[in-house]
Design an enzyme around this catalytic site. Structure first.
Site, PDB file in Angstrom:
ATOM      1  N   CYS A 170      34.113  49.633  42.736  1.00  0.00           N
ATOM      2  CA  CYS A 170      33.235  49.376  42.601  1.00  0.00           C
ATOM      3  C   CYS A 170      32.460  48.753  42.741  1.00  0.00           C
ATOM      4  O   CYS A 170      30.962  49.286  42.674  1.00  0.00           O
ATOM      5  CB  CYS A 170      33.729  48.495  40.832  1.00  0.00           C
ATOM      6  SG  CYS A 170      34.634  49.605  39.676  1.00  0.00           S
TER       7      CYS A 170
HETATM    8  C1  BEZ Z   1      38.344  49.671  41.594  1.00  0.00           C
HETATM    9  O1  BEZ Z   1      37.798  50.029  41.606  1.00  0.00           O
HETATM   10  O2  BEZ Z   1      38.971  49.620  43.245  1.00  0.00           O
HETATM   11  C2  BEZ Z   1      39.337  49.948  40.447  1.00  0.00           C
HETATM   12  C3  BEZ Z   1      39.402  50.146  39.549  1.00  0.00           C
HETATM   13  C4  BEZ Z   1      40.570  49.756  38.927  1.00  0.00           C
HETATM   14  C5  BEZ Z   1      41.878  50.296  39.148  1.00  0.00           C
HETATM   15  C6  BEZ Z   1      41.590  51.028  40.537  1.00  0.00           C
HETATM   16  C7  BEZ Z   1      40.645  50.863  41.073  1.00  0.00           C
END
Ligand code: BEZ
Length: 212
Positions: free
Chosen positions: A46
């Site tokens: 994210c």
């Molecule tokens: C991420 O944004 O890295 C992420 C968020 C939730 C689950 C897996 C990865």
């Protein structure tokens, strides 16, 4: 909660965001919009996505597109996380992030897919035109970051095909040849597309980008 489909009116909402309380329709005004959700603040994928989106702001501005992100974390968390995004991605987050703690907008837009994760939003994208109609939906899993070049490419296609009787072929990029709309007979197409119409099959006709 109804499934939102292409051509549906994008639901309006008023929500707390990282830029204060905003009404979605007022925020969009006459612009195109991209509403996109991500699973959680302070997560690696994210962080890169929001950084990528922020770096593309000039490109979205050129196309009259406003972005709004969303997750189910609170506004204070968003504000702290934005500092990290700016620092690590070398940018300035320049669009609001909805703090959808009560999951009202997530429910309205069906952004929580319980069989993937029953509390966090998946990576949804809604592209909305100036009439507030949904023109594209995408859903990615939490483990896969989105491609913001693809969102720009789709916006280019949507804006071109909204104004000209053409469609864009596989892997098309802005400026490349486009497909003549199947509804137009070739002889008529030759009168409309004065840069030329190449008939490969009666149903497969190419023409240079009519806006170039
Ligand atoms: C991420 O944004 O890295 C992420 C968020 C939730 C689950 C897996 C990865």
């Amino acid at each position: 909660m109804a499934t939102l489909r292409l051509g549906d009116t994008a639901p309006d909402f008023t929500a707390v965001t990282s830029q204060g309380t905003l009404n979605f329709y007022e925020y969009l005004g006459d612009s195109w919009g991209i509403l996109f959700s991500h699973p959680a603040d302070f997560t690696p994928v994210c962080t890169t996505e929001l950084g990528a989106a922020a770096k593309f702001k000039d490109e979205f501005d050129k196309r009259n597109v406003k972005m709004m992100a969303l997750s189910v974390d609170g506004a204070a968390s968003h504000m702290d996380w934005i500092k990290d995004i700016n620092e690590t991605q070398n940018t300035e987050v320049n669009f609001p992030i909805v703090a959808d703690v009560e999951r009202k907008v997530s429910d309205l837009y069906d952004m929580i897919h319980p069989n993937a994760d029953d509390t966090l939003t998946v990576r949804s994208v809604f592209i909305i035109d100036p009439d507030k109609k949904i023109k594209l939906t995408l859903t990615y899993p939490a483990s896969t970051g989105r491609n913001f070049y693809e969102l720009l490419r789709v916006i280019d296609s949507l804006q071109l095909t909204a104004n000209h009787k053409v469609a864009t072929p596989a892997n098309w990029k802005n400026g490349e040849k486009v497909v003549v709309s199947p509804a137009i007979p070739t002889e008529e197409a030759k009168g409309i597309f004065t840069k030329g119409v190449e008939e490969i099959k009666p149903y497969l006709r190419l023409t240079p980008d009519p806006t170039n």
